[in-house]
Write a protein that holds these residues in place. Structure first.
Motif, PDB file in Angstrom:
ATOM      1  N   VAL A 127      67.992  39.346  58.327  1.00 46.75           N
ATOM      2  CA  VAL A 127      66.885  40.152  58.854  1.00 46.75           C
ATOM      3  C   VAL A 127      66.885  41.534  58.199  1.00 46.75           C
ATOM      4  O   VAL A 127      65.824  42.071  57.829  1.00 46.75           O
ATOM      5  CB  VAL A 127      66.986  40.269  60.388  1.00 46.75           C
ATOM      6  CG1 VAL A 127      65.877  41.173  60.925  1.00 46.75           C
ATOM      7  CG2 VAL A 127      66.897  38.893  61.037  1.00 46.75           C
ATOM      8  N   ALA A 128      68.071  42.120  58.024  1.00 47.23           N
ATOM      9  CA  ALA A 128      68.162  43.425  57.356  1.00 47.23           C
ATOM     10  C   ALA A 128      67.680  43.328  55.911  1.00 47.23           C
ATOM     11  O   ALA A 128      66.964  44.213  55.413  1.00 47.23           O
ATOM     12  CB  ALA A 128      69.597  43.936  57.410  1.00 47.23           C
ATOM     13  N   GLN A 129      68.052  42.264  55.218  1.00 42.69           N
ATOM     14  CA  GLN A 129      67.612  42.089  53.828  1.00 42.69           C
ATOM     15  C   GLN A 129      66.098  41.938  53.746  1.00 42.69           C
ATOM     16  O   GLN A 129      65.459  42.465  52.833  1.00 42.69           O
ATOM     17  CB  GLN A 129      68.317  40.868  53.227  1.00 42.69           C
ATOM     18  CG  GLN A 129      69.812  41.070  53.007  1.00 42.69           C
ATOM     19  CD  GLN A 129      70.516  39.789  52.604  1.00 42.69           C
ATOM     20  OE1 GLN A 129      69.981  38.681  52.792  1.00 42.69           O
ATOM     21  NE2 GLN A 129      71.723  39.914  52.058  1.00 42.69           N
ATOM     22  N   CYS A 130      65.520  41.214  54.716  1.00 41.21           N
ATOM     23  CA  CYS A 130      64.062  41.025  54.721  1.00 41.21           C
ATOM     24  C   CYS A 130      63.344  42.337  55.030  1.00 41.21           C
ATOM     25  O   CYS A 130      62.340  42.670  54.396  1.00 41.21           O
ATOM     26  CB  CYS A 130      63.685  39.960  55.740  1.00 41.21           C
ATOM     27  SG  CYS A 130      61.939  39.506  55.730  1.00 41.21           S
ATOM     28  N   LEU A 131      63.857  43.101  55.994  1.00 39.54           N
ATOM     29  CA  LEU A 131      63.265  44.403  56.306  1.00 39.54           C
ATOM     30  C   LEU A 131      63.330  45.336  55.095  1.00 39.54           C
ATOM     31  O   LEU A 131      62.382  46.079  54.810  1.00 39.54           O
ATOM     32  CB  LEU A 131      63.991  45.031  57.500  1.00 39.54           C
ATOM     33  CG  LEU A 131      63.743  44.387  58.872  1.00 39.54           C
ATOM     34  CD1 LEU A 131      64.728  44.936  59.895  1.00 39.54           C
ATOM     35  CD2 LEU A 131      62.309  44.615  59.330  1.00 39.54           C
ATOM     36  N   ALA A 132      64.455  45.296  54.376  1.00 42.87           N
ATOM     37  CA  ALA A 132      64.593  46.119  53.176  1.00 42.87           C
ATOM     38  C   ALA A 132      63.595  45.682  52.105  1.00 42.87           C
ATOM     39  O   ALA A 132      62.980  46.518  51.433  1.00 42.87           O
ATOM     40  CB  ALA A 132      66.017  46.022  52.645  1.00 42.87           C
ATOM     41  N   ARG A 133      63.432  44.385  51.932  1.00 47.90           N
ATOM     42  CA  ARG A 133      62.505  43.868  50.931  1.00 47.90           C
ATOM     43  C   ARG A 133      61.067  44.254  51.255  1.00 47.90           C
ATOM     44  O   ARG A 133      60.254  44.473  50.353  1.00 47.90           O
ATOM     45  CB  ARG A 133      62.654  42.350  50.841  1.00 47.90           C
ATOM     46  CG  ARG A 133      61.881  41.723  49.693  1.00 47.90           C
ATOM     47  CD  ARG A 133      62.328  40.297  49.404  1.00 47.90           C
ATOM     48  NE  ARG A 133      62.309  39.455  50.578  1.00 47.90           N
ATOM     49  CZ  ARG A 133      63.391  38.910  51.136  1.00 47.90           C
ATOM     50  NH1 ARG A 133      64.587  39.137  50.622  1.00 47.90           N
ATOM     51  NH2 ARG A 133      63.289  38.143  52.210  1.00 47.90           N
ATOM     52  N   GLU A 134      60.742  44.335  52.530  1.00 44.36           N
ATOM     53  CA  GLU A 134      59.379  44.668  52.943  1.00 44.36           C
ATOM     54  C   GLU A 134      59.173  46.168  53.118  1.00 44.36           C
ATOM     55  O   GLU A 134      58.070  46.603  53.474  1.00 44.36           O
ATOM     56  CB  GLU A 134      59.042  43.938  54.244  1.00 44.36           C
ATOM     57  CG  GLU A 134      59.013  42.433  54.091  1.00 44.36           C
ATOM     58  CD  GLU A 134      58.747  41.722  55.407  1.00 44.36           C
ATOM     59  OE1 GLU A 134      58.145  42.327  56.304  1.00 44.36           O
ATOM     60  OE2 GLU A 134      59.143  40.567  55.540  1.00 44.36           O
ATOM     61  N   GLY A 135      60.215  46.966  52.890  1.00 47.86           N
ATOM     62  CA  GLY A 135      60.074  48.415  52.960  1.00 47.86           C
ATOM     63  C   GLY A 135      60.001  48.986  54.359  1.00 47.86           C
ATOM     64  O   GLY A 135      59.451  50.075  54.552  1.00 47.86           O
ATOM     65  N   CYS A 136      60.558  48.286  55.349  1.00 51.09           N
ATOM     66  CA  CYS A 136      60.513  48.740  56.746  1.00 51.09           C
ATOM     67  C   CYS A 136      61.753  49.599  57.037  1.00 51.09           C
ATOM     68  O   CYS A 136      62.747  49.109  57.600  1.00 51.09           O
ATOM     69  CB  CYS A 136      60.436  47.552  57.696  1.00 51.09           C
ATOM     70  SG  CYS A 136      59.046  46.447  57.370  1.00 51.09           S
ATOM     71  N   GLU A 137      61.691  50.858  56.652  1.00 47.10           N
ATOM     72  CA  GLU A 137      62.859  51.738  56.754  1.00 47.10           C
ATOM     73  C   GLU A 137      63.285  51.964  58.201  1.00 47.10           C
ATOM     74  O   GLU A 137      64.466  51.822  58.545  1.00 47.10           O
ATOM     75  CB  GLU A 137      62.554  53.066  56.074  1.00 47.10           C
ATOM     76  CG  GLU A 137      63.693  54.067  56.168  1.00 47.10           C
ATOM     77  CD  GLU A 137      63.356  55.376  55.478  1.00 47.10           C
ATOM     78  OE1 GLU A 137      64.015  56.382  55.801  1.00 47.10           O
ATOM     79  OE2 GLU A 137      62.433  55.397  54.643  1.00 47.10           O
ATOM     80  N   GLN A 138      62.357  52.334  59.056  1.00 44.43           N
ATOM     81  CA  GLN A 138      62.701  52.674  60.436  1.00 44.43           C
ATOM     82  C   GLN A 138      63.302  51.470  61.161  1.00 44.43           C
ATOM     83  O   GLN A 138      64.326  51.589  61.842  1.00 44.43           O
ATOM     84  CB  GLN A 138      61.457  53.168  61.178  1.00 44.43           C
ATOM     85  CG  GLN A 138      61.733  53.594  62.609  1.00 44.43           C
ATOM     86  CD  GLN A 138      60.486  54.124  63.295  1.00 44.43           C
ATOM     87  OE1 GLN A 138      59.450  54.336  62.661  1.00 44.43           O
ATOM     88  NE2 GLN A 138      60.572  54.340  64.599  1.00 44.43           N
ATOM     89  N   GLU A 139      62.671  50.316  61.026  1.00 40.44           N
ATOM     90  CA  GLU A 139      63.173  49.109  61.698  1.00 40.44           C
ATOM     91  C   GLU A 139      64.550  48.721  61.176  1.00 40.44           C
ATOM     92  O   GLU A 139      65.412  48.255  61.941  1.00 40.44           O
ATOM     93  CB  GLU A 139      62.195  47.953  61.502  1.00 40.44           C
ATOM     94  CG  GLU A 139      60.871  48.096  62.238  1.00 40.44           C
ATOM     95  CD  GLU A 139      59.874  48.914  61.457  1.00 40.44           C
ATOM     96  OE1 GLU A 139      60.266  49.491  60.420  1.00 40.44           O
ATOM     97  OE2 GLU A 139      58.701  48.996  61.889  1.00 40.44           O
TER      98      GLU A 139
END
Length: 790
Positions: free
Chosen positions: A232-244
């Protein structure tokens, strides 16, 4: 004559039992009469033996579809056409075959396959629920599990919402009870697999919500070695979701899941790539719970430090790592980091002699050399790479397949093609991808780059290029759509049409709709810019056969291309293919008919006019209006059918919409080319005068031409003299040229020339600059660019 030959040109038919419809290939060429040599009876023509020993035509490959996929597409086609679909049992079997083949071939789902499979799943579930009890239908859970496994394990080339929707449909079906009895409670293993899958395709927000809603399960899975926070962290990073991303790691650490080295690598990589210095320092300085960072993060931080000039912060971390006597992978990463930081190869070699772990000295090996080579790739330094290879030779370290793959990349970057070819041969010989799937992905990307570079050479070695395409096919390499487009265009330029057909047969049907558009764009652009009409027509034929999904806009632009090439016969074929297309979205519209008839106004063709006019009369979807009738006037007039053109004028005058300026210009042109047309032209002009409207110069010029076309010399001169008062614009070169061209005899033209030279000397001088041409009736006419639009 040219149009007739184009329609009845020789066709090359490849007759083979396995050949598809796209094996039909035709190129309109001029048929030339063969001139036989005068041999006075000495030479005899052995026509029987010539045919007997003639070389057989080359076989065209059958389009290749993945197992089960063709049946799925047939189902979708029949559903769109409201026809009876294939039996449900066959479709269930196709689902099973398709995903088993995916897992076997390791070819990922493209976006089109994902959306069609989701639709098929919805259809199968409906059919299963409505099936009678006597003949039950069943979709096995293992078949859906295979589909979910294929989505998760096959590295995607496309990450689209279609993939995400398919994963959701499969998971909801497995949990819904639609497939029969299932275990009580939630299947944690299936749930974890679903989380991993949706994280691959941009489902980070949904995955994050599911983690928070089932945190106890997340903790249990983490204890068993499956930490769902990482994907989930890798996916958030890939999508540019810094805060989440930051909130997730902080929440996980506070709620029973320690800070993990893999999650650290994800967030450090996220901030380092964006050059956010304080955040990168903070998360890298924070040690994971295991006390050891991942080895891969050190070269990444070294690159970040050099790019942002924070080497003083990074160096102590590297020294600290060396003092802990880490395992060999860490030493390899440390050597890469030192090289990236700007240290020379001699310092790296000196450090090699001091490498040691808890068990004693650590020796450099091939993986150490590969790591250094990857650092040279990051630095884009081919000379450094050669020095590293020399170091490997000094230390008697054997190179492996991965080394040659890295060499390929370096030499491609340097543009040294002989070196690329040598590295490619060695890599193929060792085939390092069998032991590491990541190497397979790297090999495919490098081969795509290599083929593109070969195509870009000024003097292309087509033999070598063909060999590499064949080798790629043998290895089952999925070439990128951009590579396929480049290859096809290069072969089209060399008129190697069979090679293009072979490439498209193998690859075109493996692409998604979006990927196919890339290839289509290249073909259309080739037709637009290619100077040879024959090549452009051949390209269109291939495009039509292999890409039935070619967009309506592209088809219209191709029709216009052949009008611009003065080939209305070819344009009419393009129009006919649109009219015959099974998809109504590609059928000609009102604007398409208008554009076609306007094209005939510039480049007349009687047969094309008859064909498309008959299509129009049979087309119930088109409601004629003034613009369409005007275009028909233009086309019929250009094809010397001015009498029929008058019928369309009657339709315009009797319609509620009425005439327009363009329709007036068109009817005057028709009357100009009709004997005695001046009488009707004068009637039309009187009606215009009664309406008391402003008259554009273009309409007035057309009226002058209509009067001149009936040999009324004095009347034409009077009308020209009155032009300034009526239109507010004095006669120009177009006015005099239309009048001169309209007169049907040399004497009339001569007298008008004398009058115009005397009355408008400057305008006539400007007109003469346009030049003249000779007509079939031996009349000289000025080269006027009279373009009639509806």
């Amino acid at each position: 004559m040219r149009a007739h030959l184009a329609r009845h040109a020789r066709r090359v038919l490849i007759q083979h039992s396995r050949s598809p419809s796209c094996a039909l290939y035709s190129a309109p060429t001029r048929r030339r009469q063969l001139i036989r040599p005068i041999a006075h009876g000495v030479v005899s023509y052995r026509t029987f033996f010539d045919g007997l020993f003639q070389k057989a035509p080359r076989e065209v490959r059958q389009p290749e579809f993945e197992p089960g996929w063709m049946k799925i597409m047939v189902w979708r086609s029949r559903m769109l056409d409201n026809l009876r679909p294939p039996p449900t049992k066959e479709l269930i079997q196709c689902w099973t075959i398709f995903f088993n083949a995916k897992l076997s071939s390791r070819v990922p789902l493209n976006a089109t396959q994902a959306i069609q499979c989701r639709r098929l799943l919805d259809y199968l579930l409906q059919e299963i629920s409505e099936a009678p009890a006597k003949t039950p239908l069943k979709l096995e859970r293992k078949d859906l599990n295979n589909a979910l496994t294929a989505l998760r394990t096959l590295r995607p080339r496309e990450r689209t919402p279609n993939h995400l929707d398919l994963a959701k449909s499969i998971y909801s079906t497995l949990n819904s009870g639609a497939l029969g009895k299932q275990k009580k409670g939630r299947d944690t293993a299936l749930w974890a697999q679903y989380i991993h899958t949706i994280c691959l395709y941009g489902g980070s927000k949904e995955a994050l919500e599911m983690l928070h809603a089932n945190w106890d399960d997340v903790i249990g899975l983490a204890k068993n070695g499956d930490n769902l926070v990482v994907p989930v962290a890798q996916c958030l990073a890939r999508e540019g979701c810094e805060q989440e991303l930051v909130e997730l790691l902080e929440y996980a650490e506070k709620n029973g899941i320690p800070f993990d080295k893999d999650t650290q690598a994800a967030i450090v990589s996220f901030f380092a790539q964006r050059d956010q210095v304080p955040e990168t320092k903070h998360w890298f300085d924070k040690l994971p719970a295991s006390g050891r960072r991942t080895a891969e993060v050190y070269p990444l931080v070294a690159t970040f430090a050099v790019r942002n000039n924070v080497q003083e912060w990074a160096v102590p971390h590297f020294l600290e790592l060396g003092d802990t006597k880490p395992e060999k992978p860490y030493w390899d990463s440390l050597l890469q980091a030192i090289l990236i930081m700007g240290k020379g190869l001699k310092q790296v070699e000196a450090m090699m002699s001091h490498m040691a772990d808890s068990n004693g000295p650590v020796k450099a090996d091939t993986s150490t050399i590969n790591g250094l080579l990857r650092a040279a790739v990051d630095l884009k330094d081919p000379m450094l790479a050669e020095d590293i290879l020399s170091l490997a030779t000094e230390k008697d370290l054997k190179l492996d397949g991965e080394t040659y793959l890295i060499q390929m990349g370096l030499r491609l970057e340097a543009g040294y093609l002989p070196g690329v070819q040598a590295a490619y041969k060695n890599a193929k010989k060792l085939e390092p991808w069998h032991s590491n799937p990541d190497r397979w992905w790297e090999y495919c990307q490098l081969l795509n780059q290599y083929l593109s570079v070969l195509c870009a050479q000024k003097t292309t070695d087509f033999k070598l290029l063909g060999e590499h395409v064949s080798l790629a096919e043998e290895d089952q390499v999925q070439l990128d759509p951009q590579t396929i487009a480049t290859l096809c265009i290069r072969f089209l330029e060399n008129e190697q049409y069979f090679d293009v057909m072979d490439i498209l047969s193998v690859h075109a049907f493996q692409f998604s709709a979006a990927e196919r558009e890339i290839v289509q764009e290249a073909f259309v652009k080739f037709c637009l810019v290619e100077t040879s009409t024959s090549r452009a027509w051949s390209s269109y034929q291939l495009l039509r056969q292999f890409f039935q999904d070619l967009s309506f806009e592209h088809r219209v632009s191709l029709m216009q291309v052949f009008f611009d090439r003065k080939r209305p016969d070819m344009a009419s074929h393009v129009f006919g293919h649109m009219r015959q297309h099974r998809n109504s979205d590609n059928h000609p519209q009102l604007s398409t008919y208008i554009k076609f008839f306007e094209g005939l106004g510039q480049h007349p063709d009687t047969e094309a006019l008859e064909m498309v006019f008959n299509m129009l009369k049979m087309d119930t979807t088109v409601q004629p209006n003034t613009r369409l009738y005007t275009s028909l006037i233009i086309a019929h007039t250009a094809c010397d059918r001015s009498l029929q053109a008058l019928d369309f004028w009657s339709e315009i005058t009797s319609s509620r919409e009425g005439p327009t300026y363009t329709s007036l210009e068109a009817i005057f042109w028709a009357l100009e080319r009709r004997p005695g047309g001046s009488k009707m032209a004068q009637k039309v002009w009187k009606r215009i005068e009664k309406m008391d409207v402003d008259i554009p110069p273009s309409v007035y010029n057309a009226y002058v031409g209509a009067i001149a076309g009936s040999a009324e010399e004095q009347e034409a001169q009077d009308i020209i003299l009155r032009m300034g008062k009526i239109t507010g614009v004095e006669p120009d070169a177009m006015t005099l040229g239309v009048a001169y061209n309209g007169f049907p005899g040399q004497q009339l033209q001569s007298r008008f020339q004398s009058w115009a030279k005397m009355r408008y000397p400057e305008v006539w001088t400007e007109l003469e600059k346009k030049g003249k041409r000779m007509t079939r009736d031996s009349l000289c006419k000025f080269k006027l660019n009279r373009v009639f639009k509806a």
